[in-house]
Design a protein around this motif. Structure first.
Motif, PDB file in Angstrom:
ATOM      1  N   ARG A  87      44.504  28.277  39.450  1.00  0.00           N
ATOM      2  CA  ARG A  87      44.839  29.080  38.265  1.00  0.00           C
ATOM      3  C   ARG A  87      45.577  30.309  38.793  1.00  0.00           C
ATOM      4  O   ARG A  87      45.463  30.610  39.987  1.00  0.00           O
ATOM      5  CB  ARG A  87      43.571  29.484  37.490  1.00  0.00           C
ATOM      6  CG  ARG A  87      42.594  30.303  38.313  1.00  0.00           C
ATOM      7  CD  ARG A  87      41.406  30.882  37.525  1.00  0.00           C
ATOM      8  NE  ARG A  87      40.744  31.892  38.362  1.00  0.00           N
ATOM      9  CZ  ARG A  87      39.888  32.799  37.934  1.00  0.00           C
ATOM     10  NH1 ARG A  87      39.554  32.837  36.662  1.00  0.00           N
ATOM     11  NH2 ARG A  87      39.347  33.667  38.754  1.00  0.00           N
ATOM     12  N   SER A  90      43.469  35.832  40.657  1.00  0.00           N
ATOM     13  CA  SER A  90      42.813  37.036  40.150  1.00  0.00           C
ATOM     14  C   SER A  90      43.449  38.253  40.804  1.00  0.00           C
ATOM     15  O   SER A  90      43.724  38.251  42.006  1.00  0.00           O
ATOM     16  CB  SER A  90      41.319  36.992  40.478  1.00  0.00           C
ATOM     17  OG  SER A  90      40.763  38.286  40.375  1.00  0.00           O
ATOM     18  N   ILE A  92      42.079  41.012  41.323  1.00  0.00           N
ATOM     19  CA  ILE A  92      41.115  41.793  42.115  1.00  0.00           C
ATOM     20  C   ILE A  92      40.440  40.946  43.198  1.00  0.00           C
ATOM     21  O   ILE A  92      40.366  41.344  44.354  1.00  0.00           O
ATOM     22  CB  ILE A  92      40.085  42.514  41.204  1.00  0.00           C
ATOM     23  CG1 ILE A  92      39.158  43.414  42.028  1.00  0.00           C
ATOM     24  CG2 ILE A  92      39.302  41.542  40.336  1.00  0.00           C
ATOM     25  CD1 ILE A  92      38.427  44.466  41.234  1.00  0.00           C
ATOM     26  N   LEU A  93      40.005  39.737  42.823  1.00  0.00           N
ATOM     27  CA  LEU A  93      39.271  38.881  43.774  1.00  0.00           C
ATOM     28  C   LEU A  93      40.183  38.344  44.867  1.00  0.00           C
ATOM     29  O   LEU A  93      39.819  38.319  46.046  1.00  0.00           O
ATOM     30  CB  LEU A  93      38.638  37.707  43.019  1.00  0.00           C
ATOM     31  CG  LEU A  93      37.870  36.688  43.856  1.00  0.00           C
ATOM     32  CD1 LEU A  93      36.550  37.290  44.326  1.00  0.00           C
ATOM     33  CD2 LEU A  93      37.612  35.406  43.073  1.00  0.00           C
ATOM     34  N   VAL A 180      35.195  27.876  37.753  1.00  0.00           N
ATOM     35  CA  VAL A 180      35.770  28.843  38.697  1.00  0.00           C
ATOM     36  C   VAL A 180      34.974  28.843  40.004  1.00  0.00           C
ATOM     37  O   VAL A 180      35.550  28.870  41.091  1.00  0.00           O
ATOM     38  CB  VAL A 180      35.799  30.254  38.066  1.00  0.00           C
ATOM     39  CG1 VAL A 180      36.139  31.304  39.099  1.00  0.00           C
ATOM     40  CG2 VAL A 180      36.805  30.311  36.923  1.00  0.00           C
ATOM     41  N   PHE A 181      33.662  28.787  39.911  1.00  0.00           N
ATOM     42  CA  PHE A 181      32.845  28.809  41.129  1.00  0.00           C
ATOM     43  C   PHE A 181      32.869  27.454  41.852  1.00  0.00           C
ATOM     44  O   PHE A 181      32.757  27.414  43.074  1.00  0.00           O
ATOM     45  CB  PHE A 181      31.417  29.277  40.829  1.00  0.00           C
ATOM     46  CG  PHE A 181      31.310  30.775  40.717  1.00  0.00           C
ATOM     47  CD1 PHE A 181      31.289  31.573  41.858  1.00  0.00           C
ATOM     48  CD2 PHE A 181      31.282  31.413  39.484  1.00  0.00           C
ATOM     49  CE1 PHE A 181      31.215  32.959  41.771  1.00  0.00           C
ATOM     50  CE2 PHE A 181      31.212  32.799  39.383  1.00  0.00           C
ATOM     51  CZ  PHE A 181      31.179  33.578  40.536  1.00  0.00           C
ATOM     52  N   SER A 243      38.952  38.486  34.632  1.00  0.00           N
ATOM     53  CA  SER A 243      37.980  38.691  35.717  1.00  0.00           C
ATOM     54  C   SER A 243      36.575  38.951  35.167  1.00  0.00           C
ATOM     55  O   SER A 243      35.596  38.425  35.704  1.00  0.00           O
ATOM     56  CB  SER A 243      38.416  39.851  36.613  1.00  0.00           C
ATOM     57  OG  SER A 243      39.508  39.451  37.425  1.00  0.00           O
ATOM     58  N   SER A 246      35.280  35.665  34.060  1.00  0.00           N
ATOM     59  CA  SER A 246      35.058  34.713  35.155  1.00  0.00           C
ATOM     60  C   SER A 246      33.777  35.017  35.908  1.00  0.00           C
ATOM     61  O   SER A 246      33.039  34.120  36.296  1.00  0.00           O
ATOM     62  CB  SER A 246      36.206  34.778  36.168  1.00  0.00           C
ATOM     63  OG  SER A 246      37.438  34.517  35.562  1.00  0.00           O
ATOM     64  N   ALA A 247      33.566  36.291  36.161  1.00  0.00           N
ATOM     65  CA  ALA A 247      32.529  36.692  37.116  1.00  0.00           C
ATOM     66  C   ALA A 247      31.316  37.344  36.463  1.00  0.00           C
ATOM     67  O   ALA A 247      30.324  37.594  37.135  1.00  0.00           O
ATOM     68  CB  ALA A 247      33.132  37.653  38.144  1.00  0.00           C
ATOM     69  N   PHE A 297      31.426  32.837  50.158  1.00  0.00           N
ATOM     70  CA  PHE A 297      32.849  33.079  49.886  1.00  0.00           C
ATOM     71  C   PHE A 297      33.625  32.846  51.174  1.00  0.00           C
ATOM     72  O   PHE A 297      33.068  33.002  52.268  1.00  0.00           O
ATOM     73  CB  PHE A 297      33.102  34.514  49.388  1.00  0.00           C
ATOM     74  CG  PHE A 297      33.048  34.663  47.887  1.00  0.00           C
ATOM     75  CD1 PHE A 297      33.862  33.900  47.064  1.00  0.00           C
ATOM     76  CD2 PHE A 297      32.170  35.570  47.291  1.00  0.00           C
ATOM     77  CE1 PHE A 297      33.810  34.038  45.681  1.00  0.00           C
ATOM     78  CE2 PHE A 297      32.116  35.711  45.903  1.00  0.00           C
ATOM     79  CZ  PHE A 297      32.945  34.938  45.105  1.00  0.00           C
TER      80      PHE A 297
HETATM   81  C1  OVV Z   1      34.407  33.889  40.566  1.00  0.00           C
HETATM   82  C2  OVV Z   1      34.890  35.289  40.571  1.00  0.00           C
HETATM   83  C3  OVV Z   1      34.186  36.268  41.232  1.00  0.00           C
HETATM   84  C4  OVV Z   1      34.669  37.553  41.224  1.00  0.00           C
HETATM   85  C5  OVV Z   1      35.848  37.844  40.542  1.00  0.00           C
HETATM   86  C6  OVV Z   1      36.541  36.864  39.881  1.00  0.00           C
HETATM   87  C7  OVV Z   1      36.054  35.574  39.894  1.00  0.00           C
HETATM   88  C8  OVV Z   1      37.825  37.169  39.195  1.00  0.00           C
HETATM   89  O1  OVV Z   1      38.325  36.320  38.448  1.00  0.00           O
HETATM   90  O2  OVV Z   1      38.358  38.256  39.370  1.00  0.00           O
END
Ligand code: OVV
Length: 408
Positions: A87, A90, A92-93, A180-181, A243, A246-247, A297
């Motif tokens: 996708r 992100s 930030i991630l 996502v995870f 984000s 998602s998180a 991670f």
């Molecule tokens: C799975 C996850 C963890 C932390 C941040 C994000 C996603 C994000 O989409 O920014």
């Protein structure tokens, strides 16, 4: 012959020929974690062609050296410099400074202790409301499902409310989080299964990242206000709302679910919590250490590095096992003991360093309030049947947790 077989084992690194994303190891990861820590500070796994660390000192080092161990090539097995992300990345991630810094500054402010103080009262109210309902159900003779009725119900109410999301369709948040995870792992059966539903779920998520879908004053709207102020661009705003979506849910759902499982399987710990609900915050923290909701991670090396003296070439994928670090006997006295009076400062369940969980103030608030509300109403919390697992490449998750609750 698969592509992985072509990846030669590097010299001088212990080899562990395991698949940490297999159903068996996801179902019961702890014996594997022990082998991982024992084998060395960093090991090579030929199955995926990755370096893996499960010792606290090295997990901490990897997460804190964001220049050598970057996130912009993805924090999963996939290397975004070699294959497209599943996708859009992100902001930030899956970013490094300086891009990461702008996004992080905005999200840190929105989720700061000061700003979370403003939502505390509503989170308290909802925890009490939910647990009063649960008490009534128990008094009517019901067996409770700790996952559906507590661990999912509470975060699915309070967090989307705080973001400013409508009530309809929130089950999409769990499906999206699952996906996502799973996508942090390899393209295995688990990812394929959760990706079957990807299109309608993603469409729902992205639609709800739009400004007009978000209530004024909520966390989502605050992101658009930061865009108005020129801190981020208007195009970046929906991506940062993504984000949150998602998180922000699947993580706390499983943090709380795992805490309930820990307490149900350690009656002496629950008895202490019932006697002193003021222990709720440290009990939640210890549950995060003991059964980390986010297990792993990845990072990618930006250059040749040495980790505990082991050479790792540039462009390598390094898997950091947060969960293994959280039971490292080098770090924790008696790590296999679930002890709610331990103060597990330095656990890795929220990560560490510049990418450390930006929502941890909210996560801790949810965990503390739900455990305190539970402890005040029930003198015993016991398993009423076998819990069932929801296997996920990254999350430690339960799909059901039958509980027998005894009113105080
Ligand atoms: C799975 C996850 C963890 C932390 C941040 C994000 C996603 C994000 O989409 O920014």
């Amino acid at each position: 012959m698969t592509e992985q077989d072509l990846v030669a084992a590097p010299a001088g690194v212990p080899v562990l020929d395991l698949d940490p994303f297999s159903m068996a190891l996801l179902d019961d990861p702890y014996p594997y974690h022990a082998r991982l820590r024992e084998a060395g500070p960093v090991v090579w796994m030929p199955k995926h062609g990755i370096y893996v660390t499960g010792r606290h000192e090295q997990v901490r080092e990897v997460l804190n050296d964001h220049e050598a161990y970057i996130s912009s090539a993805g924090v999963g097995l996939a290397n975004f410099n070699k294959e497209p992300p599943f996708r859009p990345k992100s902001l930030i991630l899956e970013a490094d400074p300086p891009d990461h810094t702008r996004a992080r500054t905005v999200l840190s402010r929105i989720l700061s202790p000061r700003s979370v103080m403003l939502i505390r009262a509503s989170f308290v109210l909802e925890a009490d409301r939910l647990l009063d309902e649960l008490l009534a159900a128990v008094q009517a003779g019901q067996v409770v499902d700790g996952i559906g009725q507590v661990a999912e119900a509470y975060p699915l109410k309070v967090f989307p409310d705080a973001v400013g999301l409508e009530s309809q369709g929130r089950e999409n948040l769990l499906l999206y989080g699952d996906m996502v995870f799973n996508a942090v792992g390899p393209r295995n059966e688990l990812l394929a299964r959760s990706a079957e539903k990807v299109q309608p779920v993603t469409a729902w998520i992205m639609a709800h990242c739009q400004r007009h879908m978000l209530q004024a004053g909520g966390f989502g709207d605050l992101i658009y206000q930061a865009a108005d102020a020129g801190e981020i661009s208007q195009d970046e705003a929906p991506m940062l709302v993504r984000s949150f979506l998602s998180a922000g849910v699947d993580t706390t759902v499983n943090g709380i679910g795992n805490a309930l499982w820990c307490l149900a399987s350690h009656p002496e710990a629950y008895a202490k919590l019932h006697a002193d609900p003021g222990l709720a915050r440290t009990a939640f923290e210890e549950a995060l250490r003991f059964e980390s909701a986010v297990q792993t991670f990845f990072r990618t090396t930006s250059r040749d590095v040495l980790l505990a003296g082991v050479p790792i070439p540039a462009g390598s994928k390094v898997l950091a096992s947060l969960a293994a670090a959280n039971r490292d006997e080098r770090q924790w006295p008696d790590p296999e003991r679930f002890d709610i009076e331990r103060r597990p400062t330095g656990h890795m369940a929220f990560g560490s360093g510049i990418h450390g969980c930006v929502g941890q103030v909210v996560a801790r608030l949810e965990g503390e309030l739900i455990l305190a509300a539970l402890a005040k109403r029930f003198k015993r919390l016991e398993l009423a049947g076998q819990p069932t697992r929801r296997l996920n490449n990254t999350l430690r998750a339960l799909s059901s947790l039958p509980l027998r609750l005894t009113p105080a």
